[in-house]
Design a protein around this motif. Structure first.
Motif, PDB file in Angstrom:
ATOM      1  N   MET A   1       0.887  -1.195   0.115  1.00  0.00           N
ATOM      2  CA  MET A   1      -0.099  -0.095   0.049  1.00  0.00           C
ATOM      3  C   MET A   1       0.788   1.226   0.105  1.00  0.00           C
ATOM      4  O   MET A   1       0.295   2.300  -0.254  1.00  0.00           O
TER       5      MET A   1
ATOM      6  N   THR B   1       3.332   8.049   2.291  1.00  0.00           N
ATOM      7  CA  THR B   1       2.516   8.313   1.274  1.00  0.00           C
ATOM      8  C   THR B   1       1.999   7.010   0.603  1.00  0.00           C
ATOM      9  O   THR B   1       2.741   6.206   0.366  1.00  0.00           O
ATOM     10  N   TYR B   2       0.651   6.963   0.971  1.00  0.00           N
ATOM     11  CA  TYR B   2      -0.217   5.493   0.557  1.00  0.00           C
ATOM     12  C   TYR B   2      -0.668   5.646  -0.893  1.00  0.00           C
ATOM     13  O   TYR B   2      -1.222   6.932  -1.161  1.00  0.00           O
ATOM     14  N   LYS B   3      -0.712   4.757  -1.484  1.00  0.00           N
ATOM     15  CA  LYS B   3      -1.126   4.712  -3.044  1.00  0.00           C
ATOM     16  C   LYS B   3      -2.637   4.957  -2.915  1.00  0.00           C
ATOM     17  O   LYS B   3      -3.508   4.435  -2.164  1.00  0.00           O
ATOM     18  N   GLY B   4      -3.208   5.993  -3.334  1.00  0.00           N
ATOM     19  CA  GLY B   4      -4.474   6.519  -3.445  1.00  0.00           C
ATOM     20  C   GLY B   4      -5.148   6.976  -1.983  1.00  0.00           C
ATOM     21  O   GLY B   4      -6.580   7.337  -2.206  1.00  0.00           O
ATOM     22  N   MET B   5      -4.211   7.277  -1.235  1.00  0.00           N
ATOM     23  CA  MET B   5      -4.816   7.731   0.025  1.00  0.00           C
ATOM     24  C   MET B   5      -3.881   9.131   0.412  1.00  0.00           C
ATOM     25  O   MET B   5      -4.375   9.879   1.392  1.00  0.00           O
ATOM     26  N   GLY B   6      -2.740   9.421  -0.074  1.00  0.00           N
ATOM     27  CA  GLY B   6      -2.038  10.540   0.432  1.00  0.00           C
ATOM     28  C   GLY B   6      -1.147  10.454   1.367  1.00  0.00           C
ATOM     29  O   GLY B   6      -0.856   9.135   1.866  1.00  0.00           O
TER      30      GLY B   6
ATOM     31  N   GLU C   1       3.284   3.965  -1.196  1.00  0.00           N
ATOM     32  CA  GLU C   1       3.876   4.484  -2.501  1.00  0.00           C
ATOM     33  C   GLU C   1       5.369   5.133  -2.121  1.00  0.00           C
ATOM     34  O   GLU C   1       6.246   5.044  -2.857  1.00  0.00           O
TER      35      GLU C   1
END
Length: 124
Positions: free
Chosen positions: A60, A88-93, A62
């Protein structure tokens, strides 16, 4: 290994980013992992399941901007550390997170872990 030695090794491996190696080397087969109530992985049982949970978390991510782990406080069969992450997470910021982790050691292996944290807030 005694509790202090297990704690020191876990900290060393975490600081080197070797989380899966830490599980493989230090966790007991019947490990119980607890996250705060209401989180997706509230309770995970068994070494393979905990390993899979860690792989899912890594997938998850990034970008890991920073991560740190404190020295351990040890009391008999238990130890605790403070972990800080900026991720920083994929698709979550991007999220900053601070948590306390408590571990139980039996026969030289971690048999339980519990994480205490507030649900992360988005960073700018």
């Amino acid at each position: 290994m005694n509790t202090q030695e297990v704690a020191n090794r876990l900290i060393q491996l975490c600081r080197e980013g070797k989380n899966l190696q830490a599980i493989d080397e230090l966790y007991g087969e019947d490990i119980i992992s607890s996250e705060p109530k209401g989180t997706p992985m509230e309770l995970t049982e068994g070494k393979d399941a905990v390993r899979n949970k860690t792989v899912e978390w890594e997938n998850m991510v990034e970008e890991l901007h920073s991560a740190s782990i404190s020295e351990a406080l040890v009391a008999e069969d238990f130890f605790t550390v403070v972990m800080d992450m900026d991720v920083t997470y994929k698709g979550m910021g991007r999220m900053a997170m601070k948590e306390i982790a408590v571990y139980e050691v039996k026969d030289g292996k971690i048999v339980a872990e519990e994480f205490f944290y507030k649900i992360p807030v988005m960073a700018s």
